[in-house]
Scaffold this motif. Structure first.
Motif, PDB file in Angstrom:
ATOM      1  N   SER A  34       8.205  -9.227 -10.958  1.00 41.75           N
ATOM      2  CA  SER A  34       6.745  -9.131 -11.046  1.00 41.75           C
ATOM      3  C   SER A  34       6.228  -7.889 -10.330  1.00 41.75           C
ATOM      4  N   PHE A  35       6.739  -7.632  -9.121  1.00 42.04           N
ATOM      5  CA  PHE A  35       6.263  -6.466  -8.375  1.00 42.04           C
ATOM      6  C   PHE A  35       6.792  -5.156  -8.971  1.00 42.04           C
ATOM      7  N   ALA A  36       7.951  -5.189  -9.615  1.00 44.86           N
ATOM      8  CA  ALA A  36       8.429  -4.003 -10.322  1.00 44.86           C
ATOM      9  C   ALA A  36       7.481  -3.667 -11.474  1.00 44.86           C
ATOM     10  N   ALA A  37       6.984  -4.703 -12.164  1.00 48.79           N
ATOM     11  CA  ALA A  37       6.023  -4.481 -13.240  1.00 48.79           C
ATOM     12  C   ALA A  37       4.715  -3.892 -12.713  1.00 48.79           C
ATOM     13  N   VAL A  38       4.322  -4.285 -11.495  1.00 46.97           N
ATOM     14  CA  VAL A  38       3.114  -3.721 -10.890  1.00 46.97           C
ATOM     15  C   VAL A  38       3.240  -2.203 -10.742  1.00 46.97           C
ATOM     16  N   ALA A  39       4.420  -1.726 -10.311  1.00 49.72           N
ATOM     17  CA  ALA A  39       4.639  -0.280 -10.165  1.00 49.72           C
ATOM     18  C   ALA A  39       4.437   0.438 -11.494  1.00 49.72           C
ATOM     19  N   LEU A  40       4.887  -0.170 -12.571  1.00 51.17           N
ATOM     20  CA  LEU A  40       4.745   0.438 -13.900  1.00 51.17           C
ATOM     21  C   LEU A  40       3.275   0.515 -14.312  1.00 51.17           C
ATOM     22  N   VAL A  41       2.526  -0.549 -14.047  1.00 53.47           N
ATOM     23  CA  VAL A  41       1.106  -0.558 -14.401  1.00 53.47           C
ATOM     24  C   VAL A  41       0.342   0.504 -13.607  1.00 53.47           C
ATOM     25  N   VAL A  42       0.629   0.612 -12.313  1.00 54.66           N
ATOM     26  CA  VAL A  42      -0.076   1.582 -11.460  1.00 54.66           C
ATOM     27  C   VAL A  42       0.165   3.011 -11.931  1.00 54.66           C
ATOM     28  N   SER A  43       1.298   3.271 -12.548  1.00 49.76           N
ATOM     29  CA  SER A  43       1.597   4.628 -13.017  1.00 49.76           C
ATOM     30  C   SER A  43       0.602   5.108 -14.069  1.00 49.76           C
ATOM     31  N   ALA A  44      -0.096   4.184 -14.762  1.00 46.31           N
ATOM     32  CA  ALA A  44      -1.078   4.568 -15.775  1.00 46.31           C
ATOM     33  C   ALA A  44      -2.279   5.287 -15.179  1.00 46.31           C
TER      34      ALA A  44
ATOM     35  N   VAL B  88       4.145  -3.731   1.405  1.00 44.71           N
ATOM     36  CA  VAL B  88       2.743  -4.121   1.241  1.00 44.71           C
ATOM     37  C   VAL B  88       1.830  -3.092   1.903  1.00 44.71           C
ATOM     38  N   GLY B  89       2.220  -2.615   3.086  1.00 43.48           N
ATOM     39  CA  GLY B  89       1.425  -1.601   3.778  1.00 43.48           C
ATOM     40  C   GLY B  89       1.354  -0.299   2.996  1.00 43.48           C
ATOM     41  N   ILE B  90       2.492   0.142   2.431  1.00 41.36           N
ATOM     42  CA  ILE B  90       2.506   1.372   1.640  1.00 41.36           C
ATOM     43  C   ILE B  90       1.637   1.214   0.399  1.00 41.36           C
ATOM     44  N   LEU B  91       1.798   0.076  -0.294  1.00 41.39           N
ATOM     45  CA  LEU B  91       0.980  -0.160  -1.483  1.00 41.39           C
ATOM     46  C   LEU B  91      -0.505  -0.207  -1.116  1.00 41.39           C
ATOM     47  N   GLY B  92      -0.818  -0.859   0.011  1.00 42.37           N
ATOM     48  CA  GLY B  92      -2.208  -0.939   0.430  1.00 42.37           C
ATOM     49  C   GLY B  92      -2.820   0.421   0.714  1.00 42.37           C
ATOM     50  N   LEU B  93      -2.059   1.288   1.380  1.00 46.27           N
ATOM     51  CA  LEU B  93      -2.548   2.650   1.631  1.00 46.27           C
ATOM     52  C   LEU B  93      -2.812   3.382   0.320  1.00 46.27           C
ATOM     53  N   GLY B  94      -1.926   3.172  -0.659  1.00 44.31           N
ATOM     54  CA  GLY B  94      -2.097   3.835  -1.946  1.00 44.31           C
ATOM     55  C   GLY B  94      -3.276   3.302  -2.727  1.00 44.31           C
TER      56      GLY B  94
ATOM     57  N   LEU C 218      -7.273  12.902  -4.689  1.00 41.47           N
ATOM     58  CA  LEU C 218      -7.042  11.771  -3.801  1.00 41.47           C
ATOM     59  C   LEU C 218      -6.516  10.566  -4.588  1.00 41.47           C
ATOM     60  N   ILE C 219      -7.111  10.287  -5.745  1.00 40.10           N
ATOM     61  CA  ILE C 219      -6.647   9.183  -6.579  1.00 40.10           C
ATOM     62  C   ILE C 219      -5.233   9.437  -7.075  1.00 40.10           C
ATOM     63  N   LEU C 220      -4.947  10.665  -7.486  1.00 36.20           N
ATOM     64  CA  LEU C 220      -3.639  11.010  -8.042  1.00 36.20           C
ATOM     65  C   LEU C 220      -2.514  10.701  -7.061  1.00 36.20           C
ATOM     66  N   TRP C 221      -2.620  11.209  -5.852  1.00 41.26           N
ATOM     67  CA  TRP C 221      -1.551  11.013  -4.875  1.00 41.26           C
ATOM     68  C   TRP C 221      -1.528   9.583  -4.337  1.00 41.26           C
ATOM     69  N   SER C 222      -2.675   8.935  -4.339  1.00 38.59           N
ATOM     70  CA  SER C 222      -2.719   7.541  -3.916  1.00 38.59           C
ATOM     71  C   SER C 222      -1.982   6.647  -4.913  1.00 38.59           C
ATOM     72  N   ALA C 223      -2.088   6.966  -6.202  1.00 40.36           N
ATOM     73  CA  ALA C 223      -1.370   6.194  -7.217  1.00 40.36           C
ATOM     74  C   ALA C 223       0.136   6.309  -7.023  1.00 40.36           C
ATOM     75  N   VAL C 224       0.602   7.505  -6.694  1.00 39.82           N
ATOM     76  CA  VAL C 224       2.037   7.695  -6.437  1.00 39.82           C
ATOM     77  C   VAL C 224       2.479   6.830  -5.255  1.00 39.82           C
ATOM     78  N   LEU C 225       1.667   6.795  -4.211  1.00 45.70           N
ATOM     79  CA  LEU C 225       1.987   5.990  -3.035  1.00 45.70           C
ATOM     80  C   LEU C 225       2.001   4.495  -3.375  1.00 45.70           C
TER      81      LEU C 225
END
Length: 382
Positions: A360-370, A299-305, A271-278
């Motif tokens: 800034s939000f592009a950097a957020v995507a990179l951090v979430v990938s960890a 924002v909605g997609i990120l929130g679901l993830g 669940l965490i794995l696929w949520s991170a992708v989202l």
């Protein structure tokens, strides 16, 4: 499992997380007004927000001893302390003053937040049920509804000074619901030398901290900066930016209520794995959004993830420690993970100052990938 049954079992910590949601929902909705009131730049606001993380980390470090000292009154007492947090930003008239206010807010909120999570983990172990997602869903409901309420009253001309005391009064009622007759959060010997020995699963704690760090960056960045992104980058009118935090809270509430059932079938790790992708996809959509509608969709997609990552990571860690280690392990994982709140605002403010909020939000995507390699490694540990 009946959702009502889960709510009934965890009523006290659920009320605690709801109060935390009201605090951050009210604050996030009023960020543009608070920023203007103290005359802060993007970098200045980011620096002030960093202080909330410092206060939170100190509070989390002291949490195990605090929980042991307060015993079964821990949640209601910390709930009342939380009510004071609404007034701290109102007293700030400069960026340093706002930084001091954020330090107090962070300390007050974190003490209740980590205590509620430790209590939920103990209840999960006692009842052999998954309770984290439904409890965190109520945080998101409270956050989203408060942000929506804030958007409406801002459009009507209300100021933080008018609304924050009302939100504090509401949280006094929630503090009353946090009382439990058998609500001791941690065993008396939770902070003994044994729990700090080499037997403590530091690898599991560290991996959980990485997951929490990345998830907190994703959540906090969107909570604090989506309103500014919509109103400034995309030209939204005053009050329309508050729809960003509202959309985040709504999406995270839906994700967590769904996660309550999905976690029982998929397991927390997948669940965490696929949520991170989202979550990564959502951050990219926000960064590239050409309009307010697309940004709100992102924002909605990120929130679901992001929705299920923190509660599911808490459950994974809670299953990998002994009962007497639980408050120590969760508080330490959260303390390290809270660096996401510490570095996230500074990263967002600094990048926004130099390159704009899209970067800034592009950097957020990179951090979430960890999150992806960390959860894979954690799932392999017994």
């Amino acid at each position: 499992m009946s959702m009502l049954h889960a709510v009934r079992i965890s009523r006290a910590p659920l009320s605690g997380l709801s109060a935390v949601g009201v605090v951050w929902g009210g604050f996030a909705g009023f960020v543009p007004d608070i920023k203007a009131a103290v005359g802060a730049s993007d970098a200045g606001l980011g620096s002030a927000l960093v202080m909330s993380s410092i206060g939170a980390m100190i509070s989390m470090y002291l949490a195990p001893r605090l929980l042991n000292a307060l015993g079964r009154v821990a949640l209601p007492v910390l709930g009342l302390v939380l009510c004071l947090a609404f007034f701290y930003p109102l007293m700030a008239s400069s960026v340093p003053g706002l930084a001091l206010a954020m330090f107090g807010m962070g300390a007050s909120v974190a003490a209740l937040d980590v205590s509620a999570n430790v209590r939920i983990s103990a209840l999960e172990n006692r009842h052999k049920l998954h309770l984290m997602n439904v409890n965190h869903a109520m945080f998101s409901v409270a956050f989203g509804l408060t942000a929506l309420f804030t958007a409406v009253v801002r459009k009507a001309g209300a100021t933080p000074t008018m609304i924050m005391p009302l939100l504090a009064l509401f949280c006094v009622g929630l503090a009353a619901l946090m009382w439990e007759g058998r609500g001791r959060i941690a065993p008396p010997d939770h902070d003994s030398a044994d729990t700090r020995s080499t037997a403590t699963p530091w690898a599991a704690i560290g991996l959980t901290a990485i997951i929490l760090f990345a998830a907190f960056v994703g959540e906090n960045a969107t909570e604090a900066w989506s309103a500014l992104h919509i109103e400034r980058t995309l030209g939204g009118a005053a009050g329309e930016g508050s729809l960003g935090p509202f959309m985040l809270g709504l999406a995270m509430a839906i994700g967590r209520f769904s996660g309550q059932f999905v976690a029982e079938r998929l397991g927390e790790a997948r669940l965490i794995l696929w949520s991170a992708v989202l979550g990564m996809i959502g951050a990219v959509v926000i960064a590239a959004a050409p309009s307010q509608l697309v940004a709100l969709t992102g924002v909605g997609i990120l929130g679901l993830g992001m929705a299920v990552i923190v509660p599911s990571a808490n459950s994974m860690l809670g299953k990998r420690v002994r009962d007497e280690q639980r408050s120590h392990a969760i508080s330490r994982a959260w303390m390290a993970g809270m660096l996401g709140f510490f570095l996230g605002p500074a990263m967002m403010g600094g990048l926004a100052e130099l390159f704009g909020l899209r970067a800034s939000f592009a950097a957020v995507a990179l951090v979430v990938s960890a999150i992806i390699p960390a959860v894979v490694a954690l799932s392999r540990r017994g």
